[in-house]
Every structure is written in structure tokens, then in C-alpha cells.
Design an enzyme around this catalytic site. Structure first.
Site, PDB file in Angstrom:
ATOM      1  N   LYS A  32      -2.206 -19.888 -57.228  1.00  0.00           N
ATOM      2  CA  LYS A  32      -1.476 -20.748 -58.178  1.00  0.00           C
ATOM      3  C   LYS A  32      -2.230 -22.058 -58.437  1.00  0.00           C
ATOM      4  O   LYS A  32      -2.371 -22.466 -59.583  1.00  0.00           O
ATOM      5  CB  LYS A  32      -0.073 -21.086 -57.639  1.00  0.00           C
ATOM      6  CG  LYS A  32       0.813 -19.864 -57.416  1.00  0.00           C
ATOM      7  CD  LYS A  32       2.230 -20.261 -57.015  1.00  0.00           C
ATOM      8  CE  LYS A  32       2.320 -20.982 -55.677  1.00  0.00           C
ATOM      9  NZ  LYS A  32       1.952 -20.143 -54.503  1.00  0.00           N
TER      10      LYS A  32
ATOM     11  N   ARG B   1      11.064 -23.252 -55.963  1.00  0.00           N
ATOM     12  CA  ARG B   1      10.889 -22.300 -54.868  1.00  0.00           C
ATOM     13  C   ARG B   1      12.235 -21.778 -54.380  1.00  0.00           C
ATOM     14  O   ARG B   1      12.257 -20.947 -53.477  1.00  0.00           O
ATOM     15  CB  ARG B   1      10.187 -22.996 -53.710  1.00  0.00           C
ATOM     16  CG  ARG B   1       8.677 -22.683 -53.622  1.00  0.00           C
ATOM     17  CD  ARG B   1       8.164 -23.472 -52.461  1.00  0.00           C
ATOM     18  NE  ARG B   1       6.963 -23.084 -51.840  1.00  0.00           N
ATOM     19  CZ  ARG B   1       5.766 -23.618 -52.085  1.00  0.00           C
ATOM     20  NH1 ARG B   1       5.598 -24.442 -53.068  1.00  0.00           N
ATOM     21  NH2 ARG B   1       4.739 -23.284 -51.351  1.00  0.00           N
TER      22      ARG B   1
ATOM     23  N   ARG C 223      -9.835 -21.130 -47.264  1.00  0.00           N
ATOM     24  CA  ARG C 223      -9.919 -22.074 -48.386  1.00  0.00           C
ATOM     25  C   ARG C 223     -10.058 -23.538 -47.959  1.00  0.00           C
ATOM     26  O   ARG C 223      -9.637 -23.927 -46.883  1.00  0.00           O
ATOM     27  CB  ARG C 223      -8.737 -21.884 -49.336  1.00  0.00           C
ATOM     28  CG  ARG C 223      -7.403 -22.271 -48.787  1.00  0.00           C
ATOM     29  CD  ARG C 223      -6.308 -21.865 -49.772  1.00  0.00           C
ATOM     30  NE  ARG C 223      -5.020 -22.374 -49.329  1.00  0.00           N
ATOM     31  CZ  ARG C 223      -3.879 -22.198 -49.970  1.00  0.00           C
ATOM     32  NH1 ARG C 223      -3.837 -21.518 -51.085  1.00  0.00           N
ATOM     33  NH2 ARG C 223      -2.764 -22.707 -49.491  1.00  0.00           N
TER      34      ARG C 223
ATOM     35  N   ARG D  11      -6.380 -27.626 -45.265  1.00  0.00           N
ATOM     36  CA  ARG D  11      -4.985 -28.017 -45.057  1.00  0.00           C
ATOM     37  C   ARG D  11      -4.511 -27.687 -43.643  1.00  0.00           C
ATOM     38  O   ARG D  11      -4.839 -26.637 -43.099  1.00  0.00           O
ATOM     39  CB  ARG D  11      -4.099 -27.293 -46.068  1.00  0.00           C
ATOM     40  CG  ARG D  11      -4.086 -27.961 -47.417  1.00  0.00           C
ATOM     41  CD  ARG D  11      -3.431 -27.139 -48.461  1.00  0.00           C
ATOM     42  NE  ARG D  11      -2.136 -26.590 -48.072  1.00  0.00           N
ATOM     43  CZ  ARG D  11      -1.334 -25.926 -48.891  1.00  0.00           C
ATOM     44  NH1 ARG D  11      -1.688 -25.751 -50.155  1.00  0.00           N
ATOM     45  NH2 ARG D  11      -0.192 -25.443 -48.478  1.00  0.00           N
TER      46      ARG D  11
ATOM     47  N   ARG E  95       5.225 -19.119 -43.986  1.00  0.00           N
ATOM     48  CA  ARG E  95       5.282 -19.436 -45.424  1.00  0.00           C
ATOM     49  C   ARG E  95       5.531 -18.173 -46.242  1.00  0.00           C
ATOM     50  O   ARG E  95       6.235 -18.195 -47.254  1.00  0.00           O
ATOM     51  CB  ARG E  95       3.984 -20.138 -45.849  1.00  0.00           C
ATOM     52  CG  ARG E  95       3.931 -21.576 -45.308  1.00  0.00           C
ATOM     53  CD  ARG E  95       2.521 -22.130 -45.258  1.00  0.00           C
ATOM     54  NE  ARG E  95       1.916 -22.280 -46.555  1.00  0.00           N
ATOM     55  CZ  ARG E  95       0.607 -22.416 -46.750  1.00  0.00           C
ATOM     56  NH1 ARG E  95      -0.223 -22.410 -45.717  1.00  0.00           N
ATOM     57  NH2 ARG E  95       0.132 -22.551 -47.961  1.00  0.00           N
TER      58      ARG E  95
HETATM   59  P1  AMP Z   1       1.996 -25.479 -51.334  1.00  0.00           P
HETATM   60  O1  AMP Z   1       0.938 -26.522 -51.471  1.00  0.00           O
HETATM   61  O2  AMP Z   1       2.673 -25.160 -52.637  1.00  0.00           O
HETATM   62  O3  AMP Z   1       1.542 -24.257 -50.600  1.00  0.00           O
HETATM   63  O4  AMP Z   1       3.146 -26.141 -50.414  1.00  0.00           O
HETATM   64  C1  AMP Z   1       2.885 -26.536 -49.082  1.00  0.00           C
HETATM   65  C2  AMP Z   1       4.193 -26.785 -48.358  1.00  0.00           C
HETATM   66  O5  AMP Z   1       4.911 -27.848 -49.016  1.00  0.00           O
HETATM   67  C3  AMP Z   1       5.171 -25.610 -48.350  1.00  0.00           C
HETATM   68  O6  AMP Z   1       4.897 -24.696 -47.305  1.00  0.00           O
HETATM   69  C4  AMP Z   1       6.502 -26.327 -48.171  1.00  0.00           C
HETATM   70  O7  AMP Z   1       6.688 -26.753 -46.842  1.00  0.00           O
HETATM   71  C5  AMP Z   1       6.308 -27.575 -49.030  1.00  0.00           C
HETATM   72  N1  AMP Z   1       6.715 -27.369 -50.446  1.00  0.00           N
HETATM   73  C6  AMP Z   1       5.916 -27.401 -51.553  1.00  0.00           C
HETATM   74  N2  AMP Z   1       6.630 -27.193 -52.671  1.00  0.00           N
HETATM   75  C7  AMP Z   1       7.912 -27.010 -52.262  1.00  0.00           C
HETATM   76  C8  AMP Z   1       9.128 -26.730 -52.938  1.00  0.00           C
HETATM   77  N3  AMP Z   1       9.160 -26.562 -54.275  1.00  0.00           N
HETATM   78  N4  AMP Z   1      10.253 -26.609 -52.194  1.00  0.00           N
HETATM   79  C9  AMP Z   1      10.240 -26.763 -50.850  1.00  0.00           C
HETATM   80  N5  AMP Z   1       9.134 -27.007 -50.139  1.00  0.00           N
HETATM   81  C10 AMP Z   1       7.970 -27.133 -50.838  1.00  0.00           C
END
Ligand code: AMP
Length: 222
Positions: free
Chosen positions: A17, A92, A131, A165, A176
Site C-alpha cells: 500500500k 481499518r 523492507r 520499522r 498485524r
Molecule cells: P501501517 O504503517 O499502516 O502498517 O501501520 C502501523 C501500525 O499503526 C499498525 O499496526 C497499527 O498499530 C497502527 N495503525 C495505522 N493505521 C491505523 C488505523 N487506521 N487504525 C488503527 N491503527 C492503525
């Protein structure tokens, strides 16, 4: 594009994404809104939201709807978003999807397309564990699939500070993926009911996926 596009990218962690959102940003002049990036910035800045989110993110769980919706609402109100946006990692949960509908209605906007990036779960752990990104410009790389031309140096900006990360480890990735299937995958049906769902096979190489995605976006925003 006749009116500002609102695109949603759906897919599990590792589906691409972020990578694809950045490519769409360049191709279509849109703004990538990643709630993950916004939350990581809040954690780094030590804001109240960031302090609450930190442990949840490290465990691979979802941050509360209240915090994420507030962060997204503030970001969406910034002037650059008038160009149109690509939502990466939001919504989400169904609560977030309904909040987004309400936010867009207030602004007289609507969803152009919710695009599901179709991938196999089994491949996601490999994708995620390799990554890293350039700390200076945010360009994403991968040990196997997208290494920089000169090791350790960003192709885009020449930066040499690469970061991985904290939540990109096998254990957190498993959590996740569980969170994705329990809370986020139902949004595919949500957007199908609304008639805005599109799908793209996201298992191939990055440029081929980008080309497919661009075709879908062009058709959805014509
Ligand atoms: P991402 O960078 O999208 O993989 O997000 C990393 C982490 O941020 C996720 O595993 C969640 O803990 C949190 N997170 C990101 N976006 C959301 C969302 N829309 N709702 C809830 N938690 C989020």
C-alpha cells in the site's frame, strides 16, 4: 480528474500500500495519507496520542478508532489535501469507514474507489521483514525486491540513513495479519456494497502492479 479523487488502498500489511500510494502520488498529483506514518510521527514527537499509541503499535494491534480518526480528520483539513488523497492504512475498522463517510460528506466529497490489493498471506512475512526506508525522503526499499542502486544510498535523494520499522519483525507481523483479517478485511464487503470496490492482483512486480493500479485509478476518476 474532474473533482478531487479520494482513493482508498485496502490490503494486509506488506501488500504494498505504501509503495503504491507513493507511486500514485507522483503519477496523479495526489496526497498520500498514511495513518501509520502519522502515528509514527506522533510517537516520535511524544504527543499525547503518540504516547497512547506506542505500545499498541509495538504489539501489532490497532490503535483506538478515536485517536486515529482525530489524526486523520486534522490531516484531511490541511490545504494540500484539496488536490485529492490516497488513503493508505485507513480505514481499518467499520467504525473508521463510517467516520470517513461522515467526514467526506461534510466536505462534499465522495470515495472515488476502494482498491483491494490482492495478495497471499504467506508471502507477507518475507515482504515485510526485508523492507526499509530512507529516513530523509521516505522512499521505500526491500532487501530482495527493490534494493537501492548503490547499497545504503537512496536512489531518490542520496540520503544514507536507512531505517527499519520497529514493528516489522516476524512476531508483530503475525499479530498485524490477525488484526487485518479480524477487523479490516470486512471492509472489502463494505465497499463492495457501496459499489466502489476494485481489485488489483498485487503479487507481481512493483511496476506491473503500479501500471494495473494506474489503469483502475484512471477509470475511477475519469
Ligand atoms: P501501517 O504503517 O499502516 O502498517 O501501520 C502501523 C501500525 O499503526 C499498525 O499496526 C497499527 O498499530 C497502527 N495503525 C495505522 N493505521 C491505523 C488505523 N487506521 N487504525 C488503527 N491503527 C492503525
Amino acid at each position: 480528474m474532474t473533482r478531487p479523487a479520494v482513493l482508498i488502498l485496502l490490503g494486509p500489511p506488506g501488500a504494498g500500500k505504501g509503495t503504491q500510494a507513493r507511486m500514485l502520488e507522483e503519477t496523479f498529483g495526489l496526497v498520500q495519507l498514511s495513518t501509520g506514518d502519522l502515528l509514527r510521527a506522533a510517537v516520535a514527537a511524544g504527543t499525547e496520542a503518540g504516547r497512547k499509541a506506542k505500545a499498541v503499535m509495538e504489539a501489532g494491534d490497532l490503535v483506538s478508532d478515536e485517536i486515529v480518526i482525530a489524526i486523520l480528520r486534522d490531516r484531511l483539513a490541511e490545504p494540500d489535501c484539496a488536490k485529492g488523497v490516497i488513503l493508505d492504512g485507513f480505514p481499518r475498522t467499520t467504525v473508521q469507514a463510517e467516520a470517513l463517510d461522515a467526514l467526506l460528506a461534510e466536505r462534499g466529497q465522495q470515495i472515488s474507489a476502494a482498491i483491494s490489493l490482492e495478495v497471499d498471506d504467506a508471502a507477507m512475512v518475507t515482504r515485510i521483514s526485508g523492507r526499509f526506508t530512507c529516513a530523509a525522503c521516505g522512499e521505500g526499499y526491500h532487501d530482495s525486491f527493490k534494493a537501492p542502486q548503490v547499497a545504503g544510498t537512496c536512489d531518490k535523494c542520496g540520503g544514507t540513513d536507512m531505517k527499519r520499522r520497529a514493528d516489522d519483525n516476524a512476531e508483530t507481523v503475525a499479530s498485524r495479519l490477525v488484526a487485518y483479517h479480524a477487523q479490516t478485511a470486512p471492509l472489502i464487503a463494505y465497499y463492495k456494497r457501496k459499489g466502489v470496490l476494485k481489485s488489483v492482483d498485487a503479487m507481481g512486480d512493483i511496476d506491473a502492479i503500479a501500471a494495473d493500479l494506474a489503469r483502475v485509478v484512471r477509470a475511477a476518476t475519469a
